[in-house]
Design a protein around this motif. Sequence first.
Motif, PDB file in Angstrom:
ATOM      1  N   GLY A 172      31.626  86.118  85.850  1.00 29.92           N
ATOM      2  CA  GLY A 172      31.797  87.569  85.938  1.00 29.92           C
ATOM      3  C   GLY A 172      30.558  88.323  85.511  1.00 29.92           C
ATOM      4  O   GLY A 172      30.193  89.339  86.122  1.00 29.92           O
ATOM      5  N   GLY A 173      29.886  87.830  84.464  1.00 32.70           N
ATOM      6  CA  GLY A 173      28.663  88.480  84.024  1.00 32.70           C
ATOM      7  C   GLY A 173      27.543  88.374  85.042  1.00 32.70           C
ATOM      8  O   GLY A 173      26.731  89.297  85.177  1.00 32.70           O
ATOM      9  N   ALA A 174      27.494  87.261  85.769  1.00 29.14           N
ATOM     10  CA  ALA A 174      26.465  87.114  86.800  1.00 29.14           C
ATOM     11  C   ALA A 174      26.664  88.123  87.918  1.00 29.14           C
ATOM     12  O   ALA A 174      25.692  88.703  88.430  1.00 29.14           O
ATOM     13  N   VAL A 175      27.916  88.335  88.304  1.00 26.57           N
ATOM     14  CA  VAL A 175      28.188  89.329  89.353  1.00 26.57           C
ATOM     15  C   VAL A 175      27.803  90.724  88.878  1.00 26.57           C
ATOM     16  O   VAL A 175      27.123  91.476  89.597  1.00 26.57           O
ATOM     17  N   ALA A 176      28.232  91.095  87.675  1.00 27.62           N
ATOM     18  CA  ALA A 176      27.919  92.429  87.163  1.00 27.62           C
ATOM     19  C   ALA A 176      26.422  92.618  86.961  1.00 27.62           C
ATOM     20  O   ALA A 176      25.854  93.664  87.340  1.00 27.62           O
ATOM     21  N   ALA A 177      25.752  91.622  86.378  1.00 29.92           N
ATOM     22  CA  ALA A 177      24.312  91.749  86.137  1.00 29.92           C
ATOM     23  C   ALA A 177      23.535  91.838  87.443  1.00 29.92           C
ATOM     24  O   ALA A 177      22.576  92.616  87.562  1.00 29.92           O
ATOM     25  N   GLY A 178      23.949  91.058  88.429  1.00 34.25           N
ATOM     26  CA  GLY A 178      23.266  91.112  89.716  1.00 34.25           C
ATOM     27  C   GLY A 178      23.446  92.446  90.408  1.00 34.25           C
ATOM     28  O   GLY A 178      22.483  92.995  90.973  1.00 34.25           O
ATOM     29  N   GLN A 179      24.649  92.971  90.359  1.00 33.02           N
ATOM     30  CA  GLN A 179      24.888  94.274  90.991  1.00 33.02           C
ATOM     31  C   GLN A 179      24.115  95.385  90.285  1.00 33.02           C
ATOM     32  O   GLN A 179      23.515  96.247  90.946  1.00 33.02           O
ATOM     33  N   ILE A 180      24.138  95.377  88.962  1.00 33.60           N
ATOM     34  CA  ILE A 180      23.444  96.440  88.225  1.00 33.60           C
ATOM     35  C   ILE A 180      21.940  96.343  88.426  1.00 33.60           C
ATOM     36  O   ILE A 180      21.256  97.360  88.646  1.00 33.60           O
ATOM     37  N   THR A 181      21.400  95.136  88.369  1.00 35.45           N
ATOM     38  CA  THR A 181      19.954  94.982  88.531  1.00 35.45           C
ATOM     39  C   THR A 181      19.499  95.388  89.929  1.00 35.45           C
ATOM     40  O   THR A 181      18.538  96.158  90.099  1.00 35.45           O
ATOM     41  N   ILE A 209      17.143  98.858  90.862  1.00 39.53           N
ATOM     42  CA  ILE A 209      15.870  98.845  91.579  1.00 39.53           C
ATOM     43  C   ILE A 209      15.978  99.616  92.892  1.00 39.53           C
ATOM     44  O   ILE A 209      15.057 100.348  93.283  1.00 39.53           O
ATOM     45  N   LEU A 210      17.123  99.480  93.557  1.00 38.20           N
ATOM     46  CA  LEU A 210      17.314 100.177  94.831  1.00 38.20           C
ATOM     47  C   LEU A 210      17.330 101.685  94.625  1.00 38.20           C
ATOM     48  O   LEU A 210      16.667 102.436  95.361  1.00 38.20           O
ATOM     49  N   TYR A 211      18.077 102.153  93.613  1.00 33.68           N
ATOM     50  CA  TYR A 211      18.130 103.585  93.337  1.00 33.68           C
ATOM     51  C   TYR A 211      16.785 104.106  92.848  1.00 33.68           C
ATOM     52  O   TYR A 211      16.355 105.214  93.212  1.00 33.68           O
ATOM     53  N   GLY A 212      16.113 103.316  92.012  1.00 33.42           N
ATOM     54  CA  GLY A 212      14.818 103.755  91.515  1.00 33.42           C
ATOM     55  C   GLY A 212      13.779 103.863  92.614  1.00 33.42           C
ATOM     56  O   GLY A 212      12.969 104.800  92.627  1.00 33.42           O
ATOM     57  N   ALA A 213      13.816 102.929  93.569  1.00 30.77           N
ATOM     58  CA  ALA A 213      12.883 103.000  94.689  1.00 30.77           C
ATOM     59  C   ALA A 213      13.193 104.190  95.587  1.00 30.77           C
ATOM     60  O   ALA A 213      12.280 104.818  96.146  1.00 30.77           O
ATOM     61  N   ALA A 214      14.469 104.530  95.723  1.00 31.80           N
ATOM     62  CA  ALA A 214      14.838 105.665  96.572  1.00 31.80           C
ATOM     63  C   ALA A 214      14.447 106.991  95.944  1.00 31.80           C
ATOM     64  O   ALA A 214      14.242 107.981  96.662  1.00 31.80           O
ATOM     65  N   ASP A 230       9.024  96.767  95.553  1.00 32.20           N
ATOM     66  CA  ASP A 230       9.845  97.695  94.772  1.00 32.20           C
ATOM     67  C   ASP A 230      10.400  97.074  93.498  1.00 32.20           C
ATOM     68  O   ASP A 230      10.975  97.776  92.673  1.00 32.20           O
ATOM     69  N   ILE A 231      10.267  95.775  93.362  1.00 33.43           N
ATOM     70  CA  ILE A 231      10.835  95.092  92.191  1.00 33.43           C
ATOM     71  C   ILE A 231       9.864  95.245  91.016  1.00 33.43           C
ATOM     72  O   ILE A 231       8.879  94.507  90.883  1.00 33.43           O
ATOM     73  N   ASP A 232      10.108  96.215  90.192  1.00 34.47           N
ATOM     74  CA  ASP A 232       9.323  96.418  88.975  1.00 34.47           C
ATOM     75  C   ASP A 232      10.184  97.132  87.947  1.00 34.47           C
ATOM     76  O   ASP A 232      11.272  97.630  88.245  1.00 34.47           O
ATOM     77  N   MET A 233       9.698  97.171  86.726  1.00 28.43           N
ATOM     78  CA  MET A 233      10.460  97.763  85.632  1.00 28.43           C
ATOM     79  C   MET A 233      10.580  99.272  85.770  1.00 28.43           C
ATOM     80  O   MET A 233      11.545  99.867  85.286  1.00 28.43           O
ATOM     81  N   THR A 234       9.620  99.899  86.421  1.00 22.61           N
ATOM     82  CA  THR A 234       9.694 101.353  86.583  1.00 22.61           C
ATOM     83  C   THR A 234      10.895 101.746  87.429  1.00 22.61           C
ATOM     84  O   THR A 234      11.682 102.638  87.064  1.00 22.61           O
ATOM     85  N   ASN A 235      11.047 101.104  88.565  1.00 21.97           N
ATOM     86  CA  ASN A 235      12.205 101.401  89.407  1.00 21.97           C
ATOM     87  C   ASN A 235      13.504 101.004  88.729  1.00 21.97           C
ATOM     88  O   ASN A 235      14.530 101.684  88.869  1.00 21.97           O
ATOM     89  N   PHE A 236      13.472  99.914  87.989  1.00 24.56           N
ATOM     90  CA  PHE A 236      14.688  99.477  87.292  1.00 24.56           C
ATOM     91  C   PHE A 236      15.121 100.503  86.257  1.00 24.56           C
ATOM     92  O   PHE A 236      16.300 100.876  86.194  1.00 24.56           O
ATOM     93  N   ASN A 237      14.193 100.952  85.445  1.00 17.33           N
ATOM     94  CA  ASN A 237      14.537 101.940  84.412  1.00 17.33           C
ATOM     95  C   ASN A 237      14.933 103.279  85.016  1.00 17.33           C
ATOM     96  O   ASN A 237      15.797 103.981  84.477  1.00 17.33           O
ATOM     97  N   THR A 238      14.325 103.632  86.138  1.00 14.22           N
ATOM     98  CA  THR A 238      14.638 104.920  86.764  1.00 14.22           C
ATOM     99  C   THR A 238      16.054 104.939  87.324  1.00 14.22           C
ATOM    100  O   THR A 238      16.777 105.941  87.192  1.00 14.22           O
ATOM    101  N   GLY A 239      16.461 103.860  87.941  1.00 17.82           N
ATOM    102  CA  GLY A 239      17.784 103.838  88.579  1.00 17.82           C
ATOM    103  C   GLY A 239      18.874 103.215  87.756  1.00 17.82           C
ATOM    104  O   GLY A 239      20.007 103.053  88.245  1.00 17.82           O
ATOM    105  N   LEU A 240      18.592 102.852  86.495  1.00 17.26           N
ATOM    106  CA  LEU A 240      19.600 102.162  85.684  1.00 17.26           C
ATOM    107  C   LEU A 240      20.812 103.040  85.405  1.00 17.26           C
ATOM    108  O   LEU A 240      21.957 102.564  85.463  1.00 17.26           O
ATOM    109  N   GLN A 241      20.598 104.306  85.102  1.00 14.69           N
ATOM    110  CA  GLN A 241      21.725 105.177  84.789  1.00 14.69           C
ATOM    111  C   GLN A 241      22.676 105.316  85.974  1.00 14.69           C
ATOM    112  O   GLN A 241      23.894 105.307  85.813  1.00 14.69           O
ATOM    113  N   ASP A 242      22.110 105.429  87.172  1.00 15.95           N
ATOM    114  CA  ASP A 242      22.972 105.522  88.356  1.00 15.95           C
ATOM    115  C   ASP A 242      23.679 104.205  88.633  1.00 15.95           C
ATOM    116  O   ASP A 242      24.829 104.187  89.086  1.00 15.95           O
TER     117      ASP A 242
END
Length: 217
Positions: A84-93, A97-102, A117-129
């Motif tokens: 279950g954690g793998a599914v949740a972590a994969g979806q969130i990660t 990145i997808l939201y941060g790149a957009a 697009d895979i970088d920490m900047t995009n990850f941190n930007t889209g994490l809240q969404d």
Amino acid sequence: MSHKRSGLLSGLIAGLLAALVCAAGMGMVVLFQQSLPAAVITFWGGHPVLLGLSLVIAALVALAMGTVRPRSLVLLPFAALFAGGAVAAGQITGSSILYGAALRGPAPQPAPADLGDIDMTNFNTGLQDALALYRGPLAETWSAWLYVAVAAVAAFALLTLRVTRVRRAQRAQRAEEDAAEAEETKEPEYRAPFEPAQQPTPKSTAELFTPRNPVKD
């Protein structure tokens, strides 16, 4: 009798490694979902694809933990947690990145994500969404929780079958070893020094008073 290991530690390590690999795979699928055929994405809202991935993750986690022939029941809840954690972590990660790149720049139709697009900047930007997938009301986030639940229940059930088979096989082997050990340590039957190996056949007392060759009249 040899001591049988429970496989707890090795099972936990194998399950954790499998969960990390599966989380990365789920994240890649979410990130590059726009590259999939449109018919696959739009079919029933894309739920069959993610449900299928949840089952695959559950099978991989259970298989990894079952390869060490575990017999510890403690591994069962960890299998559910890892899957279950793998599914949740994969979806969130992937979603982060997808939201941060957009959000890099306004566009009428966001371009598909790529490896750049895979970088920490995009990850941190889209994490809240991305966290809104699980943080919102259940009426809105039921699908995300459904994928997690399917993966957790499937991994729990698959590993339960594996542990049950291993425990049954080890019980049978232990019973055979105990029987063989008892046979080896069995004391020989005591016999007196001059006691014959086979007791003589007892004669009935009636033959003592019966003449051997009775005289016929």
